[in-house]
Design an enzyme around this catalytic site. Structure first.
Site, PDB file in Angstrom:
ATOM      1  CG  ASP A  49      -1.732   1.417   1.651  1.00 15.92           C
ATOM      2  OD1 ASP A  49      -2.337   1.534   0.644  1.00 15.92           O
ATOM      3  OD2 ASP A  49      -1.512   1.856   2.649  1.00 15.92           O
ATOM      4  CG  ASP A  51      -1.736   7.686   0.472  1.00 17.49           C
ATOM      5  OD1 ASP A  51      -0.878   8.454   0.291  1.00 17.49           O
ATOM      6  OD2 ASP A  51      -2.874   7.422  -0.277  1.00 17.49           O
ATOM      7  CE  LYS A 210      -4.791  -0.626  -1.266  1.00 18.15           C
ATOM      8  NZ  LYS A 210      -4.554   0.442  -0.344  1.00 18.15           N
ATOM      9  CG  ASP A 249      -1.928   2.284   6.530  1.00 16.18           C
ATOM     10  OD1 ASP A 249      -2.301   1.864   5.510  1.00 16.18           O
ATOM     11  OD2 ASP A 249      -2.662   3.097   7.065  1.00 16.18           O
TER      12      ASP A 249
HETATM   13  P1  TMP Z   1      -5.737   4.163  -0.006  1.00 18.55           P
HETATM   14  O1  TMP Z   1      -4.966   4.198   1.640  1.00 18.55           O
HETATM   15  O2  TMP Z   1      -6.189   2.931  -0.447  1.00 18.55           O
HETATM   16  O3  TMP Z   1      -4.792   5.033  -0.960  1.00 18.55           O
HETATM   17  O4  TMP Z   1      -7.243   5.010   0.373  1.00 18.55           O
HETATM   18  C1  TMP Z   1      -7.731   6.104  -0.283  1.00 18.55           C
HETATM   19  C2  TMP Z   1      -7.948   7.152   0.489  1.00 18.55           C
HETATM   20  O5  TMP Z   1      -8.366   8.264  -0.012  1.00 18.55           O
HETATM   21  C3  TMP Z   1      -9.499   6.715   1.361  1.00 18.55           C
HETATM   22  O6  TMP Z   1      -9.447   6.671   2.573  1.00 18.55           O
HETATM   23  C4  TMP Z   1     -10.315   7.828   0.769  1.00 18.55           C
HETATM   24  C5  TMP Z   1      -9.263   9.013   0.529  1.00 18.55           C
HETATM   25  N1  TMP Z   1      -9.859   9.873  -0.550  1.00 18.55           N
HETATM   26  C6  TMP Z   1      -9.802  11.174  -0.367  1.00 18.55           C
HETATM   27  O7  TMP Z   1      -8.958  11.628   0.606  1.00 18.55           O
HETATM   28  N2  TMP Z   1     -10.307  12.193  -1.301  1.00 18.55           N
HETATM   29  C7  TMP Z   1     -11.030  11.967  -2.489  1.00 18.55           C
HETATM   30  O8  TMP Z   1     -11.393  12.622  -3.447  1.00 18.55           O
HETATM   31  C8  TMP Z   1     -11.350  10.354  -2.668  1.00 18.55           C
HETATM   32  C9  TMP Z   1     -11.652  10.008  -3.638  1.00 18.55           C
HETATM   33  C10 TMP Z   1     -10.530   9.530  -1.678  1.00 18.55           C
HETATM   34 MG    MG Z   2      -2.648   3.082   3.520  1.00 15.51          MG
END
Ligand code: TMP
Ligand code: MG
Length: 307
Positions: A49, A51, A210, A249
Site C-alpha cells: 500500500d 499512503d 482495491k 497499514d
Molecule cells: P488508500 O489508502 O487505499 O490509498 O485509500 C485512499 C483514501 O483516499 C481513502 O481513505 C479515501 C481517500 N480519498 C480522499 O481523501 N479524497 C478523495 O477525493 C477520494 C476519492 C478518496
Molecule cells: Mg494506507
C-alpha cells in the site's frame, strides 16, 4: 552506549509504550521464512500500500498527507472535494454499512471526485507544485528497501486507491531516480497536449475493489480496439511469483493479495493509530507489526533473510 541498530529500533518519541516491532507468532513466521527461502527470491513478489505504509504517518509531528489530500488546484474545486470527503469518509469507515452498499458509495465518491478534478481544470504543473509543497515523506529506509529489492530482482507493486500520477511524482521528487522493478497500480490520469487533465484511464480503483480484485485491476488495460492503454500492467512483472510479502497499514490492505494464488505470504502491518486498541488484532492479522511510525529496516532485514 547503544549501537546504531539499537537506536534504530528504539522509540524516540515514545508515542506508544510498545517496541517498534512486534511478532505475534514467531514460530509461524519462521516456518514461512524457511518455505520462501527454500523456494528462492525468484518466487517472491512484494505488494505494498502507499499512503501511511510506504509514507510516514507523522511528518515533523504533523499528520502526513495522502495523495488525494495533497493535491491543490482550483480552490473552489478543492473545497468541493473536501466536502465530498466529509460526506463519504464516514460511510467508508462505517461498521454498519453492508459491503455492497458501501462499494456503491465508494464508486460514487471516486467518480465525483475525479470529475471535480477534471472540471476544476487540473494541470500537470499543479501536480508537480502540489507534491513539492506537500506534507509527505517516505518512511526511513525507503531507498535501501527499493535498492535491496532491485538487487535481488524482486518486483514491487504499489497498490493504491489514490492517484498514480501523484505517487509517481512523489517517487520522482523524493528519490530522484527510477526503479525498474516497481509498478504503481492506482488511478491514472489522462492529459492533453497542454498538460490539462481530460480523464482517467481504465477502471476506478477505490478502497473496496482495491481489496478484492487488486490483481485483476492490475492486468493490462485495453481500449475497445484491443490496444494496450497506459502502463497500469503491474501483473506482468509479478507473473508466476507464488510467494508474497505484503505491506499495509489497514486490515483491509491484507485483501491486496486476494487475486494471487500464493503458496506463502508474509504480511507486515504498520499500526499508526490507536495502537493499544488495535495491537492484539494486528498481531493476529499480520505476521509482523511495526509501531511508532517505525522505519522499513525490519522489512529490509526480512528480505535479506529470505535471500
Ligand atoms: P488508500 O489508502 O487505499 O490509498 O485509500 C485512499 C483514501 O483516499 C481513502 O481513505 C479515501 C481517500 N480519498 C480522499 O481523501 N479524497 C478523495 O477525493 C477520494 C476519492 C478518496
Ligand atoms: Mg494506507
Amino acid at each position: 552506549s547503544t549501537s546504531s541498530m539499537e537506536q534504530h529500533y528504539m522509540n524516540p518519541r515514545m508515542t506508544t509504550p510498545y517496541p517498534d516491532v512486534i511478532i505475534g507468532n514467531p514460530v509461524q513466521l519462521e516456518k514461512k521464512k524457511q518455505a520462501i527461502r527454500a523456494a528462492g527470491l525468484s518466487t517472491l513478489q512484494v505488494i505494498a500500500d502507499f499512503d501511511m505504509t510506504l509514507t510516514k504517518y507523522l511528518v515533523d509531528g504533523v499528520r502526513g498527507q495522502s495523495t488525494h489530500a495533497l493535491l491543490k488546484s482550483n480552490p473552489v474545486y478543492d473545497m468541493k472535494r473536501h466536502e465530498l470527503f466529509e460526506h463519504y469518509y464516514p460511510l467508508e469507515i462505517s461498521p454498519d454499512l453492508p459491503v455492497d452498499e458501501k462499494a456503491k458509495y465508494m464508486e460514487e465518491w471516486w467518480g465525483k471526485s475525479h470529475a471535480l478534478l477534471i472540471e476544476g481544470g487540473l494541470n500537470y504543473e499543479s501536480i508537480i507544485s502540489s507534491v513539492a509543497k506537500a506534507t509527505i515523506s517516505f518512511r526511513d529506509g525507503i531507498t535501501q528497501f527499493f535498492e535491496t529489492l532491485d538487487e535481488d530482482g524482486v518486483p514491487l507493486l504499489i497498490f493504491s486507491a489514490g492517484l498514480a500520477d501523484i505517487i509517481e511524482e512523489v517517487l520522482r521528487q523524493k528519490l530522484h531516480r527510477v526503479f525498474p522493478n516497481i509498478r504503481v497500480v492506482s488511478n491514472r490520469m489522462e492529459f492533453d497536449g497542454n498538460g490539462d487533465l481530460t480523464g482517467f484511464k481504465g477502471r476506478t480503483i477505490h478502497v473496496l475493489n482495491k481489496n478484492e480484485h487488486a490483481l485483476e485491476l492490475a492486468a493490462p488495460l485495453h481500449d475497445d480496439d484491443g490496444n494496450l492503454v497506459g502502463d497500469n500492467n503491474g501483473a506482468a512483472i509479478v507473473e508466476g511469483r507464488s510467494n508474497v510479502l505484503l505491506l499495509g497499514d489497514h486490515l483491509g490492505d491484507l485483501g491486496m493479495s486476494d487475486g494471487v494464488d500464493y503458496d506463502n505470504r508474509i504480511s507486515v502491518g504498520f499500526l499508526n493509530e490507536n495502537a493499544s486498541n488495535w495491537l492484539e488484532t494486528y498481531k493476529e492479522a499480520f505476521d509482523i507489526v511495526v509501531l511508532n511510525d517505525g522505519s522499513l529496516k525490519p522489512v529490509i532485514e526480512l528480505v535479506k533473510e529470505l535471500g
